[in-house]
Design a protein around this motif. Sequence first.
Motif, PDB file in Angstrom:
ATOM      1  N   ALA A  11       0.859  -1.191   0.000  1.00 45.58           N
ATOM      2  CA  ALA A  11       0.000   0.000   0.000  1.00 45.58           C
ATOM      3  C   ALA A  11       0.889   1.231   0.000  1.00 45.58           C
ATOM      4  O   ALA A  11       1.829   1.329   0.790  1.00 45.58           O
ATOM      5  CB  ALA A  11      -0.898   0.002   1.230  1.00 45.58           C
ATOM      6  N   SER A  12       0.593   2.140  -0.924  1.00 46.75           N
ATOM      7  CA  SER A  12       1.312   3.416  -0.956  1.00 46.75           C
ATOM      8  C   SER A  12       0.335   4.472  -1.432  1.00 46.75           C
ATOM      9  O   SER A  12      -0.705   4.134  -2.007  1.00 46.75           O
ATOM     10  CB  SER A  12       2.504   3.343  -1.909  1.00 46.75           C
ATOM     11  N   TRP A  50      -1.118  -4.235  -5.368  1.00 46.58           N
ATOM     12  CA  TRP A  50      -0.662  -2.882  -5.008  1.00 46.58           C
ATOM     13  C   TRP A  50      -1.906  -2.022  -4.834  1.00 46.58           C
ATOM     14  O   TRP A  50      -2.738  -1.926  -5.743  1.00 46.58           O
ATOM     15  CB  TRP A  50       0.255  -2.318  -6.099  1.00 46.58           C
ATOM     16  N   ILE A  51      -2.019  -1.413  -3.657  1.00 48.81           N
ATOM     17  CA  ILE A  51      -3.182  -0.589  -3.329  1.00 48.81           C
ATOM     18  C   ILE A  51      -2.745   0.863  -3.241  1.00 48.81           C
ATOM     19  O   ILE A  51      -1.747   1.180  -2.577  1.00 48.81           O
ATOM     20  CB  ILE A  51      -3.788  -1.066  -1.981  1.00 48.81           C
ATOM     21  N   GLY A  52      -3.495   1.746  -3.917  1.00 49.03           N
ATOM     22  CA  GLY A  52      -3.122   3.160  -3.857  1.00 49.03           C
ATOM     23  C   GLY A  52      -4.121   4.033  -4.582  1.00 49.03           C
ATOM     24  O   GLY A  52      -5.060   3.550  -5.229  1.00 49.03           O
ATOM     25  N   PHE A  75       0.960  -7.557 -11.948  1.00 57.23           N
ATOM     26  CA  PHE A  75       0.407  -7.726 -10.596  1.00 57.23           C
ATOM     27  C   PHE A  75      -0.862  -6.886 -10.511  1.00 57.23           C
ATOM     28  O   PHE A  75      -1.082  -5.968 -11.299  1.00 57.23           O
ATOM     29  CB  PHE A  75       1.417  -7.321  -9.515  1.00 57.23           C
ATOM     30  N   SER A  76      -1.706  -7.233  -9.513  1.00 58.74           N
ATOM     31  CA  SER A  76      -3.020  -6.612  -9.428  1.00 58.74           C
ATOM     32  C   SER A  76      -2.956  -5.225  -8.772  1.00 58.74           C
ATOM     33  O   SER A  76      -2.154  -5.002  -7.863  1.00 58.74           O
ATOM     34  CB  SER A  76      -3.877  -7.582  -8.614  1.00 58.74           C
ATOM     35  N   MET A  77      -3.782  -4.303  -9.257  1.00 59.27           N
ATOM     36  CA  MET A  77      -3.814  -2.957  -8.664  1.00 59.27           C
ATOM     37  C   MET A  77      -5.221  -2.624  -8.210  1.00 59.27           C
ATOM     38  O   MET A  77      -6.171  -2.775  -8.971  1.00 59.27           O
ATOM     39  CB  MET A  77      -3.378  -1.924  -9.687  1.00 59.27           C
ATOM     40  N   LYS A  78      -5.366  -2.169  -6.975  1.00 57.85           N
ATOM     41  CA  LYS A  78      -6.676  -1.829  -6.415  1.00 57.85           C
ATOM     42  C   LYS A  78      -6.682  -0.360  -5.999  1.00 57.85           C
ATOM     43  O   LYS A  78      -5.767   0.092  -5.295  1.00 57.85           O
ATOM     44  CB  LYS A  78      -6.975  -2.697  -5.184  1.00 57.85           C
ATOM     45  N   PRO A  79      -7.722   0.361  -6.418  1.00 60.66           N
ATOM     46  CA  PRO A  79      -7.710   1.807  -6.169  1.00 60.66           C
ATOM     47  C   PRO A  79      -8.305   2.215  -4.813  1.00 60.66           C
ATOM     48  O   PRO A  79      -9.229   1.579  -4.313  1.00 60.66           O
ATOM     49  CB  PRO A  79      -8.605   2.336  -7.293  1.00 60.66           C
ATOM     50  N   VAL A  80      -7.789   3.295  -4.269  1.00 60.66           N
ATOM     51  CA  VAL A  80      -8.412   3.990  -3.135  1.00 60.66           C
ATOM     52  C   VAL A  80      -8.884   5.323  -3.705  1.00 60.66           C
ATOM     53  O   VAL A  80      -8.085   6.077  -4.274  1.00 60.66           O
ATOM     54  CB  VAL A  80      -7.387   4.236  -2.000  1.00 60.66           C
ATOM     55  N   HIS A  81     -10.194   5.609  -3.584  1.00 56.01           N
ATOM     56  CA  HIS A  81     -10.728   6.826  -4.219  1.00 56.01           C
ATOM     57  C   HIS A  81     -10.598   8.023  -3.291  1.00 56.01           C
ATOM     58  O   HIS A  81     -10.886   7.954  -2.109  1.00 56.01           O
ATOM     59  CB  HIS A  81     -12.195   6.612  -4.596  1.00 56.01           C
ATOM     60  N   ALA A 128      -7.020   1.483   4.934  1.00 58.66           N
ATOM     61  CA  ALA A 128      -7.137   0.254   5.725  1.00 58.66           C
ATOM     62  C   ALA A 128      -8.317  -0.580   5.223  1.00 58.66           C
ATOM     63  O   ALA A 128      -8.232  -1.809   5.125  1.00 58.66           O
ATOM     64  CB  ALA A 128      -7.294   0.598   7.204  1.00 58.66           C
ATOM     65  N   GLN A 129      -9.415   0.103   4.887  1.00 60.44           N
ATOM     66  CA  GLN A 129     -10.606  -0.584   4.393  1.00 60.44           C
ATOM     67  C   GLN A 129     -10.286  -1.386   3.123  1.00 60.44           C
ATOM     68  O   GLN A 129     -10.608  -2.573   3.012  1.00 60.44           O
ATOM     69  CB  GLN A 129     -11.685   0.475   4.089  1.00 60.44           C
ATOM     70  N   VAL A 130      -9.625  -0.730   2.162  1.00 64.73           N
ATOM     71  CA  VAL A 130      -9.319  -1.418   0.896  1.00 64.73           C
ATOM     72  C   VAL A 130      -8.298  -2.537   1.120  1.00 64.73           C
ATOM     73  O   VAL A 130      -8.402  -3.620   0.538  1.00 64.73           O
ATOM     74  CB  VAL A 130      -8.808  -0.411  -0.176  1.00 64.73           C
ATOM     75  N   ILE A 131      -7.344  -2.283   2.000  1.00 69.52           N
ATOM     76  CA  ILE A 131      -6.372  -3.349   2.324  1.00 69.52           C
ATOM     77  C   ILE A 131      -7.123  -4.543   2.906  1.00 69.52           C
ATOM     78  O   ILE A 131      -6.913  -5.691   2.503  1.00 69.52           O
ATOM     79  CB  ILE A 131      -5.307  -2.845   3.334  1.00 69.52           C
TER      80      ILE A 131
END
Length: 487
Positions: A11-12, A50-52, A75-81, A128-131
Amino acid sequence: MNNDSRKLIIASNRLPFVFERKGDSWKLIPGSGGLVTALAPVLRDRGGVWIGWPGITGAVDISDQLSFASNTAGFSMKPVHLEEEDVRRYYIGLSNEVLWPLFHDLQSYCNFDPSYWQAYMDINARFAQVIGENAGPEDFIWVHDYHLLCTASELNKIGITANTGFFLHIPFPPLDIFTNLPWRTEILHSMLDYDIIGFQTLRDRRNFIQCLRTFVDDISIEGKGQILTATVGGRSIRIGYFPISIDYNEFSQMAGTREVADAAWYIHEDLPKGKIVLGVDRLDYTKGIPYRLRAFENLLEKHPELHRKITLLQVVVPSRRNIPMYENLKIKIERMVGEINGRFTRSGWVPIHYIFRSLDRPELLAYYRTAEIALITPLKDGMNLVAKEYCASNIEQTGVLILSEFAGAAPQLKRGAILVNPYNIEEVSDAIFDAWRMDLRERRSRMKKLQSSVARNDIYRWVNSFLNASIAGNLDDFPPVGYMEPL
Ligand code: ADQ
């Protein structure tokens, strides 16, 4: 961690891609910061998430682009809005108007706006929620940098039990400076909710420990060597230092290609008058660019014999343009370049060449490969990867590295580089002169030392060392990564 099947969750603040609007659609551009440079090859090799923040606000559907980016990256990428107001208070505000300047010892640049703190905590909770949505209990969650100092405590609140690690890419300030932070105890307590905390250098860890001893009641700190153990409230937290690095082989191999060799030849063909002194930085007041320009001006004043025989090539990569202080810095740099060039330019020779844009990799490497002197003089820097990239790319082994003693890279590179105090204009100017007239034998011998140190302690060693430290049973035997000596 190395050979089990636990997923690695990174997470970054930013995803390792920038989304840029092109008419009605979005274009994906690989990010240019040090963190991206360091971690992308590692995740690609071992897989993970990778979350960001994707870097855009509002209700925009970018799921197709994210799938494309994930496929491209491997690798997979998940967004934080984030919304505009989140960006203003959490990112521009607490992260970049408080923590960034304060942690670089520039407290007079801070804006301690009280409204920033709640926004910072809210966004740490959103991360933290997305993680939590992506991590299983056996996974290892590795959180990066000053934007997310408090994510572990938010993970605790929502019942995530997976092991967590945190790495701070920027310096940790001395006690006297940290003390000014209005939220100093909250931040220290939140950081202690991580299972392992990594800093770049011994200097940063020492500062952190001193702050812990001052502000956290009933904490005990034990151990010696690279990893210490802090115990508080019945919990143990590992605290170490792990100097980040680069993919040495990738840089040196690419610097040896025909494409880079040709580009390097053209750079010198355009600047045939003597030696090139190279500065490469993100646009940032911590990088010391105005002091560096003054030092170069001082050199031209003191050494007229160098006129027409030396050129400063300053490359600046645009960064944080939405923050007014950065825009002002750009204007200041451009004015200084104009003034110095106005004073010293003669027919056929312009003393400073200034480039303000992101360079692609081969172009950047061509500058590294061909410049006789690298002038890297941050006022303070967590590590400074440019210094290491210059060494890896200088395949003719004739370049000289002048490096700020306040860069995290200084303890490692001090045997081969010329170390300077970036605030000391005379000293930096003298160092350029010494580098300019240094004989070939000394240059070779210094560059060999630099290269072997960076090659030994590369990015893969950094990642393995952090991950091993996260799970190692016996810390007494923990193998040190890289150099151990403090500055
Ligand atoms: P940064 O402050 O971004 O990183 P740095 O370590 O020097 O600083 O990394 C900059 C990166 O940007 C380098 O990899 C470089 O190749 C790239 N870059 C620079 N100029 C460029 C240009 N004109 N075009 C394209 N790319 C360019 C933060 C901390 C540092 C720490 C890193 C990693 O501030 O202290 O070393 O994270 O932890």
